[in-house]
Design a protein around this motif. Structure first.
Motif, PDB file in Angstrom:
ATOM      1  N   VAL A  74       0.837  -1.203   0.000  1.00  0.00           N
ATOM      2  CA  VAL A  74       0.000   0.000   0.000  1.00  0.00           C
ATOM      3  C   VAL A  74       0.868   1.248   0.000  1.00  0.00           C
ATOM      4  O   VAL A  74       0.610   2.198  -0.737  1.00  0.00           O
ATOM      5  CB  VAL A  74      -0.968  -0.015   1.203  1.00  0.00           C
ATOM      6  N   ARG A  75       1.915   1.263   0.784  1.00  0.00           N
ATOM      7  CA  ARG A  75       2.767   2.453   0.874  1.00  0.00           C
ATOM      8  C   ARG A  75       3.512   2.744  -0.412  1.00  0.00           C
ATOM      9  O   ARG A  75       3.863   3.891  -0.682  1.00  0.00           O
ATOM     10  CB  ARG A  75       3.757   2.297   2.017  1.00  0.00           C
ATOM     11  N   CYS A  76       3.795   1.716  -1.215  1.00  0.00           N
ATOM     12  CA  CYS A  76       4.611   1.886  -2.418  1.00  0.00           C
ATOM     13  C   CYS A  76       3.814   2.168  -3.685  1.00  0.00           C
ATOM     14  O   CYS A  76       4.375   2.628  -4.666  1.00  0.00           O
ATOM     15  CB  CYS A  76       5.468   0.639  -2.647  1.00  0.00           C
ATOM     16  N   ARG A  77       2.548   1.894  -3.678  1.00  0.00           N
ATOM     17  CA  ARG A  77       1.750   2.054  -4.905  1.00  0.00           C
ATOM     18  C   ARG A  77       1.215   3.476  -5.038  1.00  0.00           C
ATOM     19  O   ARG A  77       0.532   3.972  -4.152  1.00  0.00           O
ATOM     20  CB  ARG A  77       0.581   1.076  -4.906  1.00  0.00           C
ATOM     21  N   GLU A  86      -8.056  10.825  -1.692  1.00  0.00           N
ATOM     22  CA  GLU A  86      -9.483  10.997  -1.993  1.00  0.00           C
ATOM     23  C   GLU A  86     -10.350  10.703  -0.775  1.00  0.00           C
ATOM     24  O   GLU A  86     -11.303  11.424  -0.489  1.00  0.00           O
ATOM     25  CB  GLU A  86      -9.890  10.100  -3.155  1.00  0.00           C
ATOM     26  N   ILE A  87     -10.021   9.631  -0.071  1.00  0.00           N
ATOM     27  CA  ILE A  87     -10.811   9.261   1.107  1.00  0.00           C
ATOM     28  C   ILE A  87     -10.604  10.273   2.227  1.00  0.00           C
ATOM     29  O   ILE A  87     -11.552  10.675   2.897  1.00  0.00           O
ATOM     30  CB  ILE A  87     -10.470   7.833   1.568  1.00  0.00           C
ATOM     31  N   ALA A  88      -9.358  10.707   2.413  1.00  0.00           N
ATOM     32  CA  ALA A  88      -9.060  11.674   3.474  1.00  0.00           C
ATOM     33  C   ALA A  88      -9.758  13.005   3.232  1.00  0.00           C
ATOM     34  O   ALA A  88     -10.097  13.710   4.181  1.00  0.00           O
ATOM     35  CB  ALA A  88      -7.551  11.870   3.605  1.00  0.00           C
ATOM     36  N   ARG A  89      -9.981  13.350   1.971  1.00  0.00           N
ATOM     37  CA  ARG A  89     -10.695  14.595   1.643  1.00  0.00           C
ATOM     38  C   ARG A  89     -12.179  14.479   1.934  1.00  0.00           C
ATOM     39  O   ARG A  89     -12.879  15.477   2.037  1.00  0.00           O
ATOM     40  CB  ARG A  89     -10.492  14.966   0.182  1.00  0.00           C
ATOM     41  N   GLY A  90     -12.674  13.239   2.045  1.00  0.00           N
ATOM     42  CA  GLY A  90     -14.085  13.041   2.360  1.00  0.00           C
ATOM     43  C   GLY A  90     -14.380  13.561   3.750  1.00  0.00           C
ATOM     44  O   GLY A  90     -13.492  13.817   4.551  1.00  0.00           O
ATOM     45  N   SER A  91     -15.631  13.750   4.033  1.00  0.00           N
ATOM     46  CA  SER A  91     -15.945  14.324   5.337  1.00  0.00           C
ATOM     47  C   SER A  91     -16.707  13.348   6.206  1.00  0.00           C
ATOM     48  O   SER A  91     -17.744  12.880   5.780  1.00  0.00           O
ATOM     49  CB  SER A  91     -16.750  15.601   5.159  1.00  0.00           C
ATOM     50  N   PRO A  92     -16.277  13.083   7.370  1.00  0.00           N
ATOM     51  CA  PRO A  92     -14.885  13.172   7.846  1.00  0.00           C
ATOM     52  C   PRO A  92     -14.174  11.840   7.585  1.00  0.00           C
ATOM     53  O   PRO A  92     -14.823  10.803   7.490  1.00  0.00           O
ATOM     54  CB  PRO A  92     -15.054  13.396   9.346  1.00  0.00           C
ATOM     55  N   ALA A  93     -12.881  11.870   7.487  1.00  0.00           N
ATOM     56  CA  ALA A  93     -12.108  10.641   7.286  1.00  0.00           C
ATOM     57  C   ALA A  93     -12.083   9.848   8.589  1.00  0.00           C
ATOM     58  O   ALA A  93     -11.954  10.418   9.666  1.00  0.00           O
ATOM     59  CB  ALA A  93     -10.685  10.974   6.852  1.00  0.00           C
ATOM     60  N   ALA A  94     -12.231   8.546   8.477  1.00  0.00           N
ATOM     61  CA  ALA A  94     -12.156   7.686   9.656  1.00  0.00           C
ATOM     62  C   ALA A  94     -10.767   7.791  10.273  1.00  0.00           C
ATOM     63  O   ALA A  94      -9.792   8.106   9.584  1.00  0.00           O
ATOM     64  CB  ALA A  94     -12.456   6.241   9.266  1.00  0.00           C
ATOM     65  N   ALA A  95     -10.675   7.520  11.557  1.00  0.00           N
ATOM     66  CA  ALA A  95      -9.400   7.643  12.276  1.00  0.00           C
ATOM     67  C   ALA A  95      -8.325   6.773  11.645  1.00  0.00           C
ATOM     68  O   ALA A  95      -7.176   7.212  11.504  1.00  0.00           O
ATOM     69  CB  ALA A  95      -9.589   7.285  13.749  1.00  0.00           C
ATOM     70  N   ASP A  96      -8.675   5.546  11.254  1.00  0.00           N
ATOM     71  CA  ASP A  96      -7.680   4.656  10.640  1.00  0.00           C
ATOM     72  C   ASP A  96      -7.164   5.219   9.320  1.00  0.00           C
ATOM     73  O   ASP A  96      -5.984   5.123   9.011  1.00  0.00           O
ATOM     74  CB  ASP A  96      -8.268   3.265  10.396  1.00  0.00           C
ATOM     75  N   VAL A  97      -8.047   5.811   8.541  1.00  0.00           N
ATOM     76  CA  VAL A  97      -7.639   6.410   7.269  1.00  0.00           C
ATOM     77  C   VAL A  97      -6.779   7.640   7.520  1.00  0.00           C
ATOM     78  O   VAL A  97      -5.776   7.856   6.844  1.00  0.00           O
ATOM     79  CB  VAL A  97      -8.865   6.751   6.399  1.00  0.00           C
ATOM     80  N   ALA A  98      -7.148   8.442   8.507  1.00  0.00           N
ATOM     81  CA  ALA A  98      -6.353   9.627   8.842  1.00  0.00           C
ATOM     82  C   ALA A  98      -4.945   9.230   9.277  1.00  0.00           C
ATOM     83  O   ALA A  98      -3.963   9.865   8.878  1.00  0.00           O
ATOM     84  CB  ALA A  98      -7.051  10.437   9.934  1.00  0.00           C
ATOM     85  N   ARG A  99      -4.840   8.176  10.081  1.00  0.00           N
ATOM     86  CA  ARG A  99      -3.513   7.695  10.498  1.00  0.00           C
ATOM     87  C   ARG A  99      -2.713   7.212   9.297  1.00  0.00           C
ATOM     88  O   ARG A  99      -1.517   7.485   9.182  1.00  0.00           O
ATOM     89  CB  ARG A  99      -3.650   6.570  11.527  1.00  0.00           C
ATOM     90  N   LEU A 100      -3.363   6.496   8.400  1.00  0.00           N
ATOM     91  CA  LEU A 100      -2.691   6.000   7.205  1.00  0.00           C
ATOM     92  C   LEU A 100      -2.236   7.167   6.324  1.00  0.00           C
ATOM     93  O   LEU A 100      -1.115   7.148   5.801  1.00  0.00           O
ATOM     94  CB  LEU A 100      -3.622   5.062   6.437  1.00  0.00           C
ATOM     95  N   ALA A 101      -3.065   8.175   6.191  1.00  0.00           N
ATOM     96  CA  ALA A 101      -2.693   9.361   5.406  1.00  0.00           C
ATOM     97  C   ALA A 101      -1.460  10.029   5.998  1.00  0.00           C
ATOM     98  O   ALA A 101      -0.538  10.409   5.277  1.00  0.00           O
ATOM     99  CB  ALA A 101      -3.867  10.339   5.350  1.00  0.00           C
ATOM    100  N   THR A 102      -1.437  10.160   7.302  1.00  0.00           N
ATOM    101  CA  THR A 102      -0.276  10.751   7.975  1.00  0.00           C
ATOM    102  C   THR A 102       0.962   9.881   7.779  1.00  0.00           C
ATOM    103  O   THR A 102       2.052  10.389   7.479  1.00  0.00           O
ATOM    104  CB  THR A 102      -0.566  10.922   9.475  1.00  0.00           C
ATOM    105  N   LEU A 103       0.782   8.581   7.882  1.00  0.00           N
ATOM    106  CA  LEU A 103       1.894   7.637   7.732  1.00  0.00           C
ATOM    107  C   LEU A 103       2.558   7.739   6.361  1.00  0.00           C
ATOM    108  O   LEU A 103       3.774   7.691   6.255  1.00  0.00           O
ATOM    109  CB  LEU A 103       1.398   6.214   7.981  1.00  0.00           C
ATOM    110  N   VAL A 104       1.765   7.891   5.319  1.00  0.00           N
ATOM    111  CA  VAL A 104       2.329   7.947   3.965  1.00  0.00           C
ATOM    112  C   VAL A 104       2.576   9.377   3.494  1.00  0.00           C
ATOM    113  O   VAL A 104       3.016   9.593   2.373  1.00  0.00           O
ATOM    114  CB  VAL A 104       1.452   7.188   2.938  1.00  0.00           C
TER     115      VAL A 104
END
Length: 111
Positions: A74-77, A86-104
């Motif tokens: 996931v991190r490399c693609r 796209e998901i993080a821009r949705g309102s509101p992004a789930a906590a797991d998605v927000a963490r993943l966005a920050t991670l990458v």
């Protein structure tokens, strides 16, 4: 294979069929037969189908599952980074998605 039909249906814009087939794949446990990297790649395609259907919750859930299955995949693609954004821009992004966005390193931007 059934997984390829989900990808093709998504590419053709037949999102109802893609999601129906995806749910069937999950119910039948077909993903477990694949190596983790292949599972994650497939789940990224399923994430696209959820996004095209406007289901941010389903997209986020599927994206996080792909990351749990094969984090490096996931991190490399580049597709994954696009989906995360796209998901993080949705309102509101789930906590797991927000963490993943920050991670990458994907930040939430407003249009």
């Amino acid at each position: 294979m059934e997984l390829a039909r989900v990808v093709v249906a998504t590419e053709l814009g037949d999102i109802g069929d893609a999601l129906f087939r995806h749910e069937n794949i999950l119910r039948r446990g077909l993903l477990r037969r694949l190596p983790g990297e292949y599972q994650a790649a497939y789940l990224l395609d399923a994430t696209r189908a959820y996004l095209q259907a406007g289901d941010l919750r389903g997209a986020g859930r599927t994206l996080v599952e792909a990351h749990r299955t094969a984090p490096a995949e996931v991190r490399c693609r580049p597709l994954a980074r696009t989906l995360i954004a796209e998901i993080a821009r949705g309102s509101p992004a789930a906590a797991d998605v927000a963490r993943l966005a920050t991670l990458v390193g994907v930040t939430r931007r407003t249009p």
